[in-house]
Design a protein around this motif. Sequence first.
Motif: not given
Length: 465
Positions: A341-347
Amino acid sequence: MSFLDENFLLETRTAKTLYHEHAKHMPIIDYHCHLNAQDIANDRKFENLTQIWLEGDHYKWRAMRTNGIPERFCTGDAPDFEKFEKWAQTVPYTMRNPLYHWTHMELKRPFGIETILKPETATEIYDTATSMLQTDAFSVRGILKQMNVEVICTTDDPIDTLEHHQKIAEDNFGLKVLPTFRADKAMAIEDANFLTYLEKLGATSGITIASFQDLQDALKQRHDFFHENGCRLSDHGLETIYAEDFTGEEINGIFRKALHGQELTKADVLKFKSAMLVFLALLDHSKDWTQQFHLGALRNNNTRMMRELGADTGFDSIGDFDVARPLSRFMDKLDNSDQLAKTILYNLNPSQNELYATMIGNFNDGSTPGKIQYGSAWWFLDQKEGMERQMNALSNMGLLSRFVGMLTDSRSFLSYPRHEYFRRILCNMLGNDVEGGQLPASEMKWLGQMVENICYHNAKSFFNF
């Protein structure tokens, strides 16, 4: 240039043009926050400035404790004005911490208060803001309208009834408030309260959970329910991604052990979490949702305060976990069957900025602009240097122009100036590049559009709002 004037953080003529002509007036899409939907549904009017400003704000509590303020003035039973006085005592000591900027930006907007907060001004500021909070323009909905907020995505457990979201939708007051599906507790098989949570999930879904398949069925039922109520995003708050190999037989056995109160090994826990992540990711893909992963927090470090106050009270820090291999394995497993799926990764760890910025490029497949996003600097990093470092890493390794921009990640209705803060920093970076000869001044029309896209249009398109 004076403190917090109209050109705050804008160092060049180009930066000022980009901000005032392009960024400033764009609506806000706050696609991840922890605002209370009940307060929006009821259009709450806060009794005073302490209640709207210090309730649940562990950023401020953390600073107050560091300044030597006893706990009763942070989370305890001290009178509201006394709590505010202690915050006012602390503010001068926060210089060079982002809290100093945020505090004065939040007084300026929406209250129009430009007085510097310190012990000598505390009463005047408290009385002025508290009086304004009693008017309709400063109810919860009034503030959101003043701040030009268009969409809010709250963070919600699968067992939430979403009754408050439904009331907001029925009222149709000109602002979308949508739920976000956060199933972290359903993954926490090692937690002492796991079985209690399963009982609640079973009661909410109408499914008795006696097997791993039952758990999946219950979560799918809630996922469907959230979708019917406008949800288009999920969220996970994890130390790192879990991507152990597992078989269906193994997971069924591990779940049976948990149901019967048997001790689980570390391998059991990791396999179960891995299986759950894949299952939830497949649900998101099936509905064209966007999945968000907030990674890297080392939570609840102070066990004494955890016992006394619970989670999310200001005792977390940046962690250092194995990230690259499990993240790559997890995303590759989903991509291999074309179900990523569309994905957002926060670091949360700034030493890993480039790791995340390069990882997203491995799985952008041309199907959606910026399908895999390196999300905005968050928590300990949502300050000037942290935002600049995140955007520089994204610029160097990917496409800043496709970035979906800022979010508040906040529990406070006064946090919307964080979007302004981000926009000023973005425009200043681009302005410096133009006037330093690193970007062409002849392309100001495109740069203005790029700013508007990052501030608003990219998110609106990406989330299908």
